[in-house]
Design a protein around this motif. Structure first.
Motif, PDB file in Angstrom:
ATOM      1  N   SER A 215      43.945  45.632  48.134  1.00  0.00           N
ATOM      2  CA  SER A 215      42.539  45.753  47.706  1.00  0.00           C
ATOM      3  C   SER A 215      42.437  46.666  46.492  1.00  0.00           C
ATOM      4  O   SER A 215      41.782  46.331  45.503  1.00  0.00           O
ATOM      5  CB  SER A 215      41.683  46.339  48.842  1.00  0.00           C
ATOM      6  N   VAL A 216      43.086  47.840  46.573  1.00  0.00           N
ATOM      7  CA  VAL A 216      43.005  48.802  45.462  1.00  0.00           C
ATOM      8  C   VAL A 216      43.692  48.238  44.225  1.00  0.00           C
ATOM      9  O   VAL A 216      43.206  48.393  43.097  1.00  0.00           O
ATOM     10  CB  VAL A 216      43.589  50.173  45.892  1.00  0.00           C
TER      11      VAL A 216
ATOM     12  N   TYR B  12      41.435  45.893  42.540  1.00  0.00           N
ATOM     13  CA  TYR B  12      40.390  46.638  41.824  1.00  0.00           C
ATOM     14  C   TYR B  12      40.920  47.126  40.467  1.00  0.00           C
ATOM     15  O   TYR B  12      40.297  46.920  39.430  1.00  0.00           O
ATOM     16  CB  TYR B  12      39.916  47.831  42.676  1.00  0.00           C
ATOM     17  N   LYS B  13      42.090  47.749  40.487  1.00  0.00           N
ATOM     18  CA  LYS B  13      42.648  48.287  39.237  1.00  0.00           C
ATOM     19  C   LYS B  13      42.879  47.169  38.212  1.00  0.00           C
ATOM     20  O   LYS B  13      42.546  47.309  37.045  1.00  0.00           O
ATOM     21  CB  LYS B  13      43.984  48.991  39.516  1.00  0.00           C
TER      22      LYS B  13
ATOM     23  N   CYS C  63      39.517  45.605  36.857  1.00  0.00           N
ATOM     24  CA  CYS C  63      38.885  46.478  35.856  1.00  0.00           C
ATOM     25  C   CYS C  63      39.672  46.435  34.554  1.00  0.00           C
ATOM     26  O   CYS C  63      39.103  46.370  33.461  1.00  0.00           O
ATOM     27  CB  CYS C  63      38.817  47.924  36.355  1.00  0.00           C
TER      28      CYS C  63
ATOM     29  N   ILE D 225      35.885  43.050  46.523  1.00  0.00           N
ATOM     30  CA  ILE D 225      36.327  43.860  45.381  1.00  0.00           C
ATOM     31  C   ILE D 225      35.744  43.289  44.081  1.00  0.00           C
ATOM     32  O   ILE D 225      35.224  44.026  43.246  1.00  0.00           O
ATOM     33  CB  ILE D 225      37.884  43.895  45.296  1.00  0.00           C
TER      34      ILE D 225
ATOM     35  N   ILE E  40      33.263  45.090  41.383  1.00  0.00           N
ATOM     36  CA  ILE E  40      33.583  45.252  39.951  1.00  0.00           C
ATOM     37  C   ILE E  40      32.414  44.712  39.105  1.00  0.00           C
ATOM     38  O   ILE E  40      32.004  45.327  38.118  1.00  0.00           O
ATOM     39  CB  ILE E  40      34.899  44.526  39.587  1.00  0.00           C
TER      40      ILE E  40
ATOM     41  N   GLN F 105      29.748  47.252  39.048  1.00  0.00           N
ATOM     42  CA  GLN F 105      30.130  48.426  38.261  1.00  0.00           C
ATOM     43  C   GLN F 105      29.984  48.177  36.756  1.00  0.00           C
ATOM     44  O   GLN F 105      29.580  49.063  36.019  1.00  0.00           O
ATOM     45  CB  GLN F 105      31.580  48.776  38.601  1.00  0.00           C
TER      46      GLN F 105
END
Ligand SMILES: Cc1ncc(COP(=O)(O)O)c(C=O)c1O
Length: 421
Positions: A97-98, A101-102, A105, A130, A134, A137
């Motif tokens: 998941s992380v 995200y990275k 982005c 996720i 994003i 964001q």
């Protein structure tokens, strides 16, 4: 006349049969949930306890220099060799998941691709959450969610049409979690490229069992977890892959010290590492990495081609027997019919799916315990982990699935479900 396959013959011919003894195998249980959490390799206990007793216990802080700083790189290069990527194109650490995200982005910030996120209805929920986060964001439009007429497989012409009409940054699971549908990855990467788009492939349900070839499929970015077919253990570190040509254009949205060019110079300002290491953030999970290395080593030793070939044989066998013996009893096949369109689980459903799962996992005393998993609203997933399953295990599973219906055992089980199924 239909030819009956003898599972014992298939087991005799199985080159990987010896690998079963490398795992901790609970007594009287057939474990068909390696697509969720792989089994414990016996060597893992030794490796982890050695790390705890000697490296942590005795050697303390010195172990960073002696062993731990190099460990993530060493493991990343092993994952790279498994998926035919270059060594410096893979980073191990964090969760899928992380990492998504990275990467998501980074792709938006790079400005290379249209700022439109896309996903489809077969994708794993966390990936969609996720992407949605994003989009909020960055105040861009919500991810496009491509839907198909079934849970079973993607409609590739529809998917391609949407990419042509709304190019952008897609995320797809190479093997879908419900039906095990396997996308034509190369074809889609080519189509995305033609349309100035990019696909982030989630390899979670594929790595360690499907023969992924980053180079041959011209894959540019991917993420994946290691606790399923790589047998890394619960919550084992995930990975991220970025094609070398793109690494200079991407930056992590989290500027942590482990992504710094010189983390141990303790400089005042952030300067990203030149390589994929810039996507690191905080201190690595060393104990989990040590456990993961064992799982990857076993996979490399067995050979991904051999594992993938046994997986295909197992799912072909299972599909044949399911069609002949289970479909007449009301079971529905929820996985693609063609072997090349499937990953390594076979999904079934029935009007009484949940009760059937309970009969398998909590049988009467004289029966073997069989552990599949259940995914709402109706899916019974039979995960085929070639390193520790035999064809005989599959035959026994089929005969239990028959028996549960014929003897109406399912009627004795609760309709309500706990949180983790
Ligand atoms: C396809 C897919 N993506 C992502 C995840 C979640 O990964 P993590 O919990 O490591 O973030 C899973 C978990 O099963 C998965 O199957």
């Amino acid at each position: 006349m239909k030819q009956k396959i003898n599972p014992e013959n298939l087991d005799e011919l199985d080159k990987l049969a010896g690998f079963r003894s490398r795992f901790h195998n609970p007594k009287n249980e057939i474990y068909l949930d390696g697509n969720s959490l792989g089994k414990l390799p016996i060597e893992t206990k030794k490796r982890v306890s050695d790390l705890i007793d000697n490296q942590w216990g005795e050697n303390l802080i010195r172990s960073w220099n002696d062993y731990w700083l190099e460990l993530p790189k060493k493991i990343a290069s092993k994952i790279a060799s498994l998926i035919n990527a270059d060594q410096n194109e893979v980073l191990v650490g964090g969760s899928t998941s992380v990492n998504l995200y990275k990467l998501g982005c980074a792709l938006i910030n790079s400005g290379i691709y249209p700022k439109q996120l896309l996903t489809d209805s077969l994708n794993f929920p966390t990936d969609n959450y996720i992407l949605e986060g994003i989009s909020k964001q960055y105040s861009i439009s919500k991810p496009v969610r491509i839907t198909y007429s079934s849970d079973l497989k993607a409609d590739i012409s529809k998917l391609k049409k949407v990419i042509s009409e709304q190019p952008g940054i897609l995320c797809l699971s190479l093997v879908t979690y419900k039906s095990a549908y396997l996308y034509p990855i190369k074809k889609l990467n080519e189509h995305a490229k033609k349309n100035k788009s990019i696909i982030i492939w989630d390899f979670s349900h594929a790595v360690g069992v499907v023969n992924i070839d980053i180079k041959a499929t011209e894959t540019l970015v991917a993420i994946g977890c290691t606790y399923k077919y790589l047998n890394g253990g619960p919550g084992s570190p995930a990975f991220m892959y970025i094609h070398k040509s793109l690494i200079p254009y991407f930056n992590s949205p989290i500027q942590g010290w482990f992504g710094h060019k010189k983390p141990f110079d303790f400089l005042e300002y952030y300067e990203p590492s030149d390589g994929i290491e810039k996507f690191g953030a905080g201190t690595q999970h060393i104990i989990s990495l040590a456990a993961l290395e064992v799982g990857i080593d076993i996979t490399l030793e067995a050979g991904i081609k051999n594992i993938s070939s046994k997986s295909k044989k197992m799912s072909t066998y299972l599909m044949k027997v399911i069609k002949e013996e289970l479909v007449p009893l009301g079971y529905v096949i929820e996985s693609p019919d063609k072997c090349d369109d499937r990953g390594s689980h076979v999904t079934l459903s029935h009007d009484f799916s949940w009760q059937i799962c309970q009969c398998l996992t909590n049988p009467n005393v004289d029966k073997v315990k069989i552990t599949p998993d259940f995914r709402p609203d109706r899916f019974i997933r039979l995960g085929l982990a070639p390193l520790y399953l035999s064809f005989k295990d599959l035959e026994i599973t089929i005969s239990r699935l028959k028996e549960i219906i014929i003897n109406e055992e399912y009627k004795e089980k609760e309709k309500t479900r706990p949180v983790v199924t």
